[in-house]
Structures are given as C-alpha cells and as structure tokens.
Design an enzyme around this catalytic site. Structure first.
Site, PDB file in Angstrom:
ATOM      1  N   ARG A 142       0.485  -1.010   0.257  1.00  0.00           N
ATOM      2  CA  ARG A 142       0.198  -0.141   0.307  1.00  0.00           C
ATOM      3  C   ARG A 142       1.016   1.208  -0.298  1.00  0.00           C
ATOM      4  NH1 ARG A 142      -3.496  -2.942  -1.601  1.00  0.00           N
ATOM      5  NH2 ARG A 142      -5.969  -3.053  -0.567  1.00  0.00           N
TER       6      ARG A 142
ATOM      7  N   GLU B 149      -3.993   7.695  -5.635  1.00  0.00           N
ATOM      8  CA  GLU B 149      -4.020   6.979  -7.000  1.00  0.00           C
ATOM      9  C   GLU B 149      -5.074   7.608  -8.177  1.00  0.00           C
ATOM     10  OE1 GLU B 149      -3.963   2.932  -6.858  1.00  0.00           O
ATOM     11  OE2 GLU B 149      -2.122   2.794  -5.518  1.00  0.00           O
TER      12      GLU B 149
ATOM     13  N   HIS C  72      -0.858  -0.431  -9.736  1.00  0.00           N
ATOM     14  CA  HIS C  72      -1.509  -1.462  -9.767  1.00  0.00           C
ATOM     15  C   HIS C  72      -2.063  -1.978 -10.089  1.00  0.00           C
ATOM     16  CE1 HIS C  72      -3.673  -0.715  -5.251  1.00  0.00           C
ATOM     17  NE2 HIS C  72      -3.372  -2.244  -5.539  1.00  0.00           N
TER      18      HIS C  72
END
Length: 344
Positions: A254, A283, A300
């Site tokens: 994370r 993000e 991601h």
C-alpha cells in the site's frame, strides 16, 4: 382505434415487479466481470446488478446515490467513507475484490451491522511472482535499458545478481511468506531476512530481525503490509535514510506506508540505487517519482492477472450469493482484524 399492445406491457409489468422484489447489488469495482463473465451471470440471476459500466473510480457522492436502496456492495480499492456506511441504511454486505481493507473502517461497518467479505487467498501467488519480477528488473536495470533503446541509444549498464544480495521482507503474512519461499526456491543460499511482529517464522527460510536492523543491513527491501493506523507512514524519511548506499526498495502493498517525497529525494541523489512501486498514497499517481529514471512505476497491477482476477470475481460472487440466501460467508474478514490489523 386503440392499438392492442396491452399484452407486452403486461409482461413487462410482471417482469418489472419481479425485478423490484430482488435485492440490489452495486458494483463499484472497475472491470468486474471481464475476467469471469460467469460471476456476473450468476449474480444477475438473484439480484438487480448495478455495474460500474463507466469504469470510473467511485467517489463519496457516487456511493451515497447508488447505495440508497442497495443491500450489497462489491468494491475494489475505492474509499468507502464513514458517511457512506452511516447513510446506506439498507447495506448489509461489502464484498471486497482483493485483500486490502484500508478503504473501509471495519469497526464502523460492524457498528452498522454490515458484514465484510474478501478474497485473501487469491493473490497469494501472483503478487510474490510480480514482486520478484520487479526485483530482477531493478538489479538488471531492464526498465532503463528498454527506455534508452526505444530512444535509439545502445545502453549497457552494469547490473547485479539478485542471489548475491541480502533481501529483507517487511511483513511475513500470506504474501510476504510466499515471497520468501519463492526466493528460497529460486535462489538456493540467498540471504533472506524478515520483520513481522506477529510471525515467529520457524517455517521460513529467513532470519527474523528488527525493523531498523533490516533497513540498515539489507540490499533489497520489499514491503508486504496492510495500511492501517500502525503502518501508515511507517517507512519514513529516517528509516529510508538508514538504508545502505546503493540499495533498493520495492513496494507492492500500500502506498501510504512509504514517505514518497523522502524516497524521491534519496533516489534523486542516488543514495538509493533504485525503487519499484506498484502502489501510491494517491492513485492514479503523477508525483515526483515519475520523473526519476531509477524509479520503476507500475499502476497497481500486482494481482491483475487473468487467473487471479477471475478467481477473485468468482469467490466474491459465491459469497454474495451465499449471503443473500442466508448462508454463512466462506471468506469473512476474521474477528481479530477488527481490533488489530495483522500483516497480510
């Protein structure tokens, strides 16, 4: 003369009434069903399904509007605020397509009698495999060579052998321990270390050590932690500065765990040889790390494989169906996670 079309509307009315009596499922997870169309078909048989067809990241206003009359939410990593949990009066289940739970306040959800399901086992192999690819990319400078070659430059930097480095794993839960096993099998004799306050590591081919010691002594460090009040900002400027000159950092867990500004500064001055990040505090990411040649960035995608995504969608559909049929969840978030967030 009236056209005799009343029979079709009558059937439509019956169908509309039937649909209105079905529970409503809101899907905020982007791309849900692409990997496993069967999961969508299964849900459509038992509920009204509101898919994220626009493929956008839902904000609080979207949730407030769409969850007004919904019993189930199928979510990705988008933030589900406490206001949403409070105002979604009919919401009884949040099914998370993935592992991380930092986008939901579990205790607030529990207070509003909202159950939480997730898919903890699905990415256990994919993320370690992806992390290993980032490690190898960094020590071989593959991303830099590729960029130069596309610019017409014949670029041949000196690389390193991953097997010759001391590798430290922060977080030895399902994913971190799987990475340790993968590295030990791929590189017999590699020096492996780990930090995790909740894992003794007796079954791991790695030496347990403290966090400061790991950062000071390892050449390659990989993070595998959940984001919570204990881990947010854990890898701060001081810890990053303590890393060996010429070492590497990989983060596939994370983004909020790492001080991105401090990392960018250390990469820019070449104290760190390189870093690879798949996750970011905000993000999509467009910050200073994106202009650094020695920083490898991915969007991601650690668990974004056809196999894993399909499995997660199937598992979510299975638990949602069981919940709506009054059956126990197969993958509920365990009780201890509501009190302390263990490493994944």
């Amino acid at each position: 003369m009236y056209r005799q079309t009343w029979r079709v509307p009558a059937r439509d009315c019956l169908r509309t009434a039937w649909l209105q009596n079905m529970p409503k499922i809101v899907v905020s997870a982007m791309g849900f069903g692409r990997a496993s169309p069967d999961a969508v078909d299964r849900l459509k048989k038992i509920a009204q399904l509101d898919l994220n067809t626009a493929n956008v990241r839902y904000q609080e206003a979207d949730f407030l509007e769409k969850l007004a009359d919904a019993e189930v939410l199928i979510a990705g990593t988008e933030k589900i605020s406490n206001r949403v949990l409070f105002e979604a009066k009919n919401l009884k289940l949040i099914a998370r397509v993935g592992v991380g739970l930092d986008n939901i306040d579990l205790n607030v959800a529990k207070a509003h009698e909202i159950s939480i399901a997730y898919t903890p086992e699905a990415p256990t192999q994919a993320i370690p495999e992806f992390t290993l690819s980032l490690m190898l990319n960094l020590v071989k400078n593959l991303h830099c060579v590729d960029r130069k070659m596309h610019q017409g430059e014949w670029y041949r930097p000196m690389g390193k052998m991953l097997s010759s480095l001391k590798v430290g794993i922060v977080g030895a839960g399902k994913i971190g321990s799987s990475l340790i096993h993968l590295l030990a099998r791929a590189f017999p004799g590699i020096a492996l270390y780990f930090y995790d306050p909740y894992v003794d590591g007796d079954d791991l081919a790695a030496v347990k050590c403290g966090l400061p010691e790991l950062f000071q002594n390892c050449d390659m460090i990989s993070l595998h932690l959940p984001l919570n009040e204990k881990t947010k900002g854990l890898v701060d400027a001081e810890l990053l500065k303590s890393m060996k000159a010429g070492s590497y950092l990989v983060n596939t867990s994370r983004g909020g765990i790492v001080d991105e500004a401090a990392l960018a500064a250390l990469l820019a001055e070449r104290h760190l040889a390189g870093a690879a990040l798949d996750v970011f505090e905000t993000e999509p990411y467009d910050g200073p790390l994106s202009i650094l040649e020695n920083c490898l960035l991915t969007a991601h995608i650690g668990s974004l494989t056809q196999e894993v995504r399909g499995l997660m969608e199937q598992q979510v559909a299975e638990d949602v169906c069981r919940f709506l049929q009054g059956k126990p969840l197969l993958r509920p978030v365990p009780g201890f996670d509501y009190n302390k967030r263990e490493t994944v």
